[in-house]
Design a protein around this motif. Structure first.
Motif: not given
Ligand code: KIV
Length: 256
Positions: A146-170
């Motif tokens: 990914e070319g470095g250490y970047h903050v995730k979730g600033k874009k809407e698609d990233e936000r939705l993906a993070l929430i879906a991943d978190a719910l999947a882990l739970e």
């Protein structure tokens, strides 16, 4: 015993914030143990802050086992989790075998980077009875591609993906998840949506707890120290001063 430690962490959510740190060897684990942390992680950050590698993808299973054994000898009271290193979870069968190796070395739980993309691996580890800590957001094992250490979730698609991943882990049965470099409002949203603890690193103040790379906290990491670390401690400077003072006493004995 392990089950009690896992339950303790799960039940801290909403009651008590979780303070967790990384440990790489026996001596460090003894120091951390004195602080009564509920969770210690043998992170694959060991590659960068102890072994001199440029990133965590260089760390091998054998190196993780070596460091897990050293930390486990300190018999920490807190849960001892260990990172599944890069390449150790290519298939569900491989993930279970790698997790079992870390448990045999003395870990009580494992951490894997990723959500739905490695769900079969996560489910297989949990089905084998091994407690699992998730890791979402910026995944250090992906930082090179990914070319470095970047903050995730600033874009809407990233936000939705993070929430879906978190719910999947739970849903899968993880006992908690690390959220690394997740935009603070998204970390807050995830923390409110899942029933298991979120442990943030560089993800703002709203997670159920915080984890840091211990050498970043102490100021002994050899390279760059991330922005989210309060740089209050500079132990590497004190170590250097001690060495210089001792060297002077050897080279010029009797000099004040
Ligand atoms: O490897 C590590 O130390 C980690 C922490 C930063 C959470 O994964």
């Amino acid at each position: 015993m392990t089950a009690d430690k896992v339950t303790r962490i799960r039940t801290m959510k909403g009651r008590e914030r979780i303070a967790a740190l990384t440990a790489y060897d026996f001596a460090m684990a003894r120091v951390l143990e004195a602080a009564g942390l509920p969770l210690l992680l043998v992170g694959d950050s060991v590659g960068m802050v102890v072994l001199g590698y440029p990133d965590t993808t260089c760390v091998t299973m054998a190196e993780m086992e070596h460091h897990v054994r050293a930390v486990a000898r300190a018999r920490p009271q807190g849960l001892l989790a260990a990172d599944l290193p890069y390449g150790s979870c290519a298939t569900p069968a491989m993930a279970v075998e790698s997790a079992r190796r870390l448990i045999a070395a003395g870990a009580e739980a494992v951490k894997a980077e990723g959500g739905r993309s490695i769900l079969p691996q996560i489910e297989a580890i949990l089905a084998a009875g091994i407690p699992l800590l998730g890791h979402l957001g910026m995944l250090p094992q992906n930082a090179v591609v990914e070319g470095g250490y970047h903050v995730k979730g600033k874009k809407e698609d990233e936000r939705l993906a993070l929430i879906a991943d978190a719910l999947a882990l739970e849903r899968a049965g993880a006992f908690g998840m690390v959220l690394e470099l997740v935009a603070a409002p998204v970390a807050r949203e995830i923390t409110g949506q899942v029933s298991i603890p979120t442990i943030g690193i560089g993800s703002g103040p709203y997670c159920d707890g915080e984890i840091l790379v211990t050498t970043d906290l102490l100021g002994t990491s050899p390279g760059f120290i991330p922005k989210h670390v309060n740089k209050n401690w500079h132990l590497a400077e004190q170590m250097r001063a001690a060495v210089v003072e001792w060297k002077q006493s050897v080279v010029h004995p009797g000099r004040p």
